[in-house]
Design a protein around this motif. Sequence first.
Motif, PDB file in Angstrom:
ATOM      1  N   THR A 100      14.732  11.644 -50.855  1.00 60.70           N
ATOM      2  CA  THR A 100      14.085  12.771 -50.176  1.00 60.70           C
ATOM      3  C   THR A 100      14.793  14.069 -50.549  1.00 60.70           C
ATOM      4  N   SER A 101      16.134  14.011 -50.611  1.00 63.25           N
ATOM      5  CA  SER A 101      16.908  15.174 -51.072  1.00 63.25           C
ATOM      6  C   SER A 101      18.280  14.708 -51.523  1.00 63.25           C
ATOM      7  N   GLU A 103      21.580  14.760 -54.560  1.00 65.02           N
ATOM      8  CA  GLU A 103      21.763  14.601 -56.013  1.00 65.02           C
ATOM      9  C   GLU A 103      22.288  13.205 -56.332  1.00 65.02           C
TER      10      GLU A 103
END
Length: 358
Positions: A100-101, A103
């Motif tokens: 979803t978010s 790195e």
Amino acid sequence: MRRHEIQDGRNDAWTLHQLSCRDQRRDALAKDEVLVEVNNLTKYFPIGSGGFLRKKVTELKAVDGVTFAVHHGETLGLVGESGSGKTTVGKCVLQLHRPTSGEVSFKGKNLVGLTDKQLRPFRPKLQVIFQDPYESLNPRFTAYDIITEPLRLHHASKDECRNRVKELLDIVGLAPYMAERYPHEFSGGQRQRLGVARALALQPEFIVCDEPLSALDVSIQAQVLNLLDDLQRQFGVAYLFISHDLSVVRHISHRVGVMYLGKIMEIAPRDALYERPLHPYTQALLSAVPVPDPKVEAKRKVILLQGEPPSPLNPPSGCVFHPRCPKAFEECKNVVPLLNDAGNGHFVACLLHKTSWP
Ligand SMILES: Nc1ncnc2c1ncn2[C@@H]1O[C@H](COP(=O)(O)OP(=O)(O)OP(=O)(O)O)[C@@H](O)[C@H]1O
Ligand SMILES: [Mg+2]
């Protein structure tokens, strides 16, 4: 301002978390070269109403702000109760689930947001060994087909495939004639060796091992564990080793991360974590593991946690562990603890171990 004074306001907490991640990253880089780096990873699954229109009603926070690094040739163990998000982390690292978010970097290149085509060159280097070789191997394929499938996808010739299968069967301790067998003709341990051979086909640098031993008998578990150990020594491959068996994780890992409800509560070099756990959750998990030394075992006190882990659909405020934590105090209900540096590569997300913000 102290880190623990940050209230559950996502932006502030996130900024500080980023800074804390950078500290960790610097620490890691100082020691060794980082292969895989995960930074503030989240994976929220939309939960629909069912029904015809399948409207998104809420989100399940399977992974919520996870940060860690794996170095070349290193094994990072990941432990935690069922449903804590271990498999989801593994799949997000491999981009089998799109995060979803956050790195996920492999050798410094962020994989999050890349298209399937852009990911293709990375796929051979990032592999997975699943828990259940019965489910993960196609029953209609021979061992030869199973091992050569990834090779054929990468346009290997027939001769290359034949030679590589011979070599791989030898590496994982299977006889060459077994190439013609189907998965049901192997024993459980042999089948897992076959799964390992397939994962090795494209000379990966990083393998997610998701409960690779839990479908096997104890005697066979040791053999597969030794095989994974040998492969690491031989080829320098790094593992993310997911398991809820703390003894197995202790045996194979260089460092260990402890997950609870989608978050990493503590991450440390193996011996530091097992001998001096700092987080009350890790202390409770380890208190349930029998110790071989009879004197130590006689003194072992099991810390019983109250209740079941809460639902990731509605996680508790503040520290997600506070409703079950035997050491929780008032602040824990409101303050999200960040992973604080406890020294020597030991990080813990607990207000009892807060450090001052520089
Ligand atoms: N595809 C999905 N859709 C919705 N929810 C999911 C999905 N996959 C996992 N989850 C939920 O995410 C949470 C984390 O699941 P995950 O499989 O990562 O846990 P785990 O730590 O691997 O558990 P186990 O030890 O049982 O394998 C669980 O609450 C699970 O129900
Ligand atoms: Mg799992």
